[in-house]
Write a protein that holds these residues in place. Structure first.
Motif, PDB file in Angstrom:
ATOM      1  N   LYS A 108       0.815  -1.215   0.000  1.00 46.34           N
ATOM      2  CA  LYS A 108       0.000   0.000   0.000  1.00 46.34           C
ATOM      3  C   LYS A 108       0.845   1.259   0.000  1.00 46.34           C
ATOM      4  O   LYS A 108       0.476   2.267  -0.606  1.00 46.34           O
ATOM      5  N   SER A 109       1.973   1.185   0.650  1.00 44.93           N
ATOM      6  CA  SER A 109       2.822   2.376   0.712  1.00 44.93           C
ATOM      7  C   SER A 109       3.329   2.757  -0.680  1.00 44.93           C
ATOM      8  O   SER A 109       3.449   3.950  -1.008  1.00 44.93           O
ATOM      9  N   VAL A 110       3.621   1.776  -1.457  1.00 43.25           N
ATOM     10  CA  VAL A 110       4.092   2.057  -2.821  1.00 43.25           C
ATOM     11  C   VAL A 110       2.956   2.595  -3.670  1.00 43.25           C
ATOM     12  O   VAL A 110       3.135   3.564  -4.429  1.00 43.25           O
ATOM     13  N   ILE A 111       1.777   2.015  -3.559  1.00 43.95           N
ATOM     14  CA  ILE A 111       0.647   2.453  -4.376  1.00 43.95           C
ATOM     15  C   ILE A 111       0.213   3.860  -3.961  1.00 43.95           C
ATOM     16  O   ILE A 111      -0.053   4.714  -4.824  1.00 43.95           O
TER      17      ILE A 111
ATOM     18  N   PHE B 239       2.543  -6.448 -14.567  1.00 42.93           N
ATOM     19  CA  PHE B 239       2.811  -5.012 -14.699  1.00 42.93           C
ATOM     20  C   PHE B 239       1.530  -4.245 -14.989  1.00 42.93           C
ATOM     21  O   PHE B 239       1.284  -3.165 -14.411  1.00 42.93           O
ATOM     22  N   GLU B 240       0.685  -4.761 -15.898  1.00 40.88           N
ATOM     23  CA  GLU B 240      -0.562  -4.064 -16.209  1.00 40.88           C
ATOM     24  C   GLU B 240      -1.475  -3.996 -14.979  1.00 40.88           C
ATOM     25  O   GLU B 240      -2.168  -2.981 -14.760  1.00 40.88           O
ATOM     26  N   GLY B 241      -1.483  -5.053 -14.187  1.00 41.49           N
ATOM     27  CA  GLY B 241      -2.276  -4.999 -12.937  1.00 41.49           C
ATOM     28  C   GLY B 241      -1.734  -3.960 -11.976  1.00 41.49           C
ATOM     29  O   GLY B 241      -2.513  -3.214 -11.334  1.00 41.49           O
ATOM     30  N   LEU B 242      -0.378  -3.916 -11.874  1.00 40.55           N
ATOM     31  CA  LEU B 242       0.228  -2.915 -11.008  1.00 40.55           C
ATOM     32  C   LEU B 242      -0.079  -1.506 -11.491  1.00 40.55           C
ATOM     33  O   LEU B 242      -0.419  -0.607 -10.686  1.00 40.55           O
TER      34      LEU B 242
END
Length: 772
Positions: free
Chosen positions: A552-555, A600-603
């Motif tokens: 979550k911190s990255v998002i 990657f597309e999900g990220l």
């Protein structure tokens, strides 16, 4: 008639007698030669002296002719005299007998017969007296007779000469007959002698063939048994050189001859056997010492092994073949000595070379170089990120690293030169240099072993060559395996590992082209070492993307609509992998890239959801996908076409969504009206008042709205090319919606409305094309 006949007879006799007397006076002697039978009358007349001054002289024969008596001339006149006598006798008989015995009837018949004669009939018709006519005939006959006699007298000399010539020819022909008879007899004798000579020649040919056959067999036997003294002296006392080699080969042929004929009852073979045995042992000992000394010379530092092999070992390889055939123990000792020497030589040199190459290696990628690791987490040695950024290369981009696959254009790395220049290299360059050097030396050594140690037995020779090569290069191959494992066990550089896999494949193909199968096991083992590590690193990359999407911190840290650093990593990494897969089509690699793309597309979708505004969310996706498209296009490789098409489709979808979001604040009512009209008839159609209101609002605000849209696009897209593309898409879609709206107005016959023309709007839109 009786008087005329007697008169003709008398004249004839008198002419004959006178002719005879004339000849007796003129020719006391007549030539009798038979030569010149065909001479002409003129030639004979030239031989007779016709000079007027010599008219009274008697006729003389020509020179060189023989003479004879007058009796020999009688034959010339006998025919003429006899003919005259016969004519006279016929006339007498006719006059004396016929007229006495003839009857009157017969007289009439005779008269009738005479009348049938032309001359008699003419005489009777002319009234001529027949006696006068007969007398005239007699006179004519006498004239003819005289002419004939004169002609005989004139030609008598020619006849005599002709007769003499005929006799001479007859004599010559007689002598020729005798000569031909002798010659025929001689020819018969010669034919017998020739036949005798042919028989003797045939017997001599048979003897010659027999002697040649005996000579050939005896020569082979003598050559196979007789050993010259100088050969024995050279073999036992001389140094090994080309002359020594030739003498040894000659003795070896003699040994083969003695062995092949040992069962024949030849006493000389039993005598020469012990001498050949002594020479065999002495030669084997000399050859062993010769090769052992040369093999030990290979261990001297700075010795060029390839030159020694070509100039010494292959030059005298017949010596080694001799000991293989004649002294197995000496051959085994030479082979084992060579194996031990070359094993140490290659192992020592490649071990030092691998250690030197390891010192030239750049910093190895670690766990912080995964695609899903945060930027602040990528630290170098001792926790310093600055050191990592300075020393580490981009492990995701391929760039110039693909040059390591150019096998023929680059040489190997020289350690001392690189150290002097303080050069550093990626591991794939070190891997290429080490293994290229290895296969070059191994190929050269394999070909030498095959040529030097092979024997006449093909199967046994192949086993020997394989065994010798494996014994020599087994330690060196282990050095190569250790060199590769030392890097990949701690490496997270998937691009570098894949480059090593491709280099190893090229080396294996090069060995096949050189027809050197000896290193096939080494290349297969290297491949089995590299592939599992590559798959493991790819799995780590995919897992890192999953962990980042779950963090979550990255998002939540995503606040900017500009491209994320993960996007560039992915684009460069995917492009590198796909370029290196060109021509190989590894299904495992393609599957790994697809897994990474899905993660990657999900990220990226999760990151875009952090933006509350739809426009910013879509702009974030467009910016990221535009980076991927740009990176793929820069690669200029057909292997990326499939992935590039996929990204372009996503970019087109998000660009369409962004266009609608940009038009909604300024032309939302018109867009909604057009969409409702394009949909099914079941939905409510726009009212007349609504259409008038939309047209009136568009006429008042369209210019200001275009300016606002242009400013908004500038705010969302800082990339010139991407921003221009998106702005053109927005303005182009606006023209589409407005054209459809005017069609609706025309179909509904809305009066009292003066809409802005499409051409006016398009002219204004062209002003914004050069904004970016």
């Amino acid at each position: 008639m009786d008087a005329a006949g007697s008169t003709a007879k008398t004249i004839n006799n008198q002419s004959t007698e006178e002719l005879r007397r004339s000849i007796d006076k003129a020719l006391p002697s007549v030539p009798s030669s038979d030569e010149n039978l065909n001479k002409t009358t003129a030639t004979n007349n030239n031989d007779i002296n016709t000079d007027d001054s010599d008219d009274d002289k008697p006729l003389r024969p020509a020179e060189g002719t023989s003479t004879t008596t007058l009796k020999e001339l009688d034959w010339l006149l006998e025919d003429d005299a006899s003919s005259n006598k016969e004519n006279a006798s016929l006339d007498d008989d006719f006059l004396d007998n016929d007229f006495d015995q003839i009857t009157f009837d017969e007289v009439d018949d005779r008269i009738s017969a005479f009348q049938e004669d032309e001359f008699v009939r003419q005489a009777l018709e002319n009234g001529m007296d027949l006696r006068e006519y007969a007398l005239q005939i007699e006179q004519e006959r006498e004239e003819v007779q005289r002419d004939l006699e004169n002609d005989y007298v004139q030609q008598i000399r020619s006849f005599v000469d002709l007769h003499s010539e005929i006799q001479s020819c007859d004599e010559v022909l007689g002598r020729m007959e005798e000569l031909l008879s002798v010659f025929q007899s001689d020819l018969g004798n010669i034919s017998g002698e020739i036949k005798n000579l042919q028989e003797r020649s045939s017997r001599m040919s048979v003897k010659l063939r027999n002697r040649k056959g005996v000579e050939t067999k005896l020569g082979k036997a003598l050559q196979g048994m007789v050993i010259p003294p100088y050969s024995i002296k050279k073999i036992t006392e001389g140094e090994v050189d080309e002359v020594w080699l030739q003498y040894l080969l000659a003795i070896n042929r003699q040994m083969r001859f003695v062995k092949a004929n040992q069962n024949k009852p030849i006493k000389a073979l039993r005598n020469v056997g012990p001498e050949l045995e002594k020479l065999r042992l002495k030669a084997a000992s000399t050859i062993r010492d010769f090769f052992i000394e040369r093999i030990n010379a290979l261990l001297v530092p700075n010795t060029n092994v390839q030159i020694m092999q070509q100039s010494v070992f292959l030059k005298y390889k017949e010596l080694h073949q001799f000991v293989i055939e004649r002294h197995h123990d000496a051959a085994t000792e030479i082979r084992q000595t060579y194996v031990n020497a070359l094993k140490w030589y290659f192992h020592n040199h490649f071990e030092r070379y691998s250690k030197g190459l390891s010192k030239l290696q750049t910093i190895t990628a670690d766990k912080t170089d995964l695609i899903g690791v945060e930027e602040h987490g990528r630290k170098g040695l001792f926790g310093s990120s600055k050191v990592a950024l300075k020393d580490k290369t981009n492990v995701f981009a391929l760039g110039d690293r693909i040059d390591a696959l150019k096998m023929q254009e680059q040489g190997v790395i020289l350690v001392h030169v690189a150290e002097d220049k303080d050069q550093k290299f990626q591991f794939e360059q070190l891997f290429r240099s080490f293994n290229l050097t290895l296969i070059d030396n191994a190929s050269s050594e394999y070909l030498f072993i095959y040529e030097f140690f092979s024997s006449r037995d093909a199967k046994k020779s192949a086993d020997t060559v394989k065994s010798v090569f494996q014994q020599i290069f087994e330690p060196t191959e282990k050095v190569g395996q250790i060199f590769t494992k030392a890097y990949i066990e701690n490496s997270y550089d998937a691009v570098g590992i894949l480059l090593c896999i491709r280099i190893n494949t090229q080396l294996a193909l090069e060995l096949q082209r050189r027809r050197v199968p000896a290193l096939e096991g080494y290349t297969n083992l290297t491949n089995m070492t590299l592939w599992p590590r590559f798959q493991h690193v790819m799995t780590l990359h995919v897992e890192s993307l999953k962990r980042m999407a779950a963090t979550k911190s990255v998002i939540s840290a995503v606040k900017d609509i500009h491209p994320h650093y993960i996007t560039r990593r992915y684009a460069e990494f995917a492009a590198s992998l796909l370029v290196l897969n060109e021509g190989y089509d590894d299904a495992i690699l393609i599957n790994s890239v697809q897994k990474m793309r899905n993660e990657f597309e999900g990220l990226l979708a999760r990151m875009s959801n952090e933006f509350s505004e739809p426009t910013r969310r879509i702009a974030f996706l467009i910016n990221n996908y535009d980076v991927i498209v740009s990176v793929f296009q820069e690669a200029h490789n057909r292997a990326l076409e499939s992935e590039l098409e996929h990204v372009r489709q996503l970019l087109s979808i998000h660009t369409g969504a962004f266009v609608d979001e940009q038009l909604k604040p300024y032309f939302g009512s018109m867009v909604d009206c057009v969409k409702r009209s394009d949909q099914s008839k079941s939905m409510a159609q726009p009212e007349k008042g609504e259409l008038q209101r939309i047209s009136h609002e568009f006429a008042q605000t369209w210019r200001q709205s275009l300016t606002s849209i242009n400013a908004s696009v500038i705010q969302y897209f800082s990339n010139f090319k991407n921003g221009t593309t998106v702005l053109h898409a927005v303005l182009g879609q606006l023209i589409v919606y407005y054209t459809k709206f005017l069609d609706i107005l025309e179909q509904r016959n809305i009066g009292g409305v003066q809409p802005v023309g499409v051409q006016t709007v398009m002219v204004e839109i062209k002003k914004f094309r050069s904004t970016f």
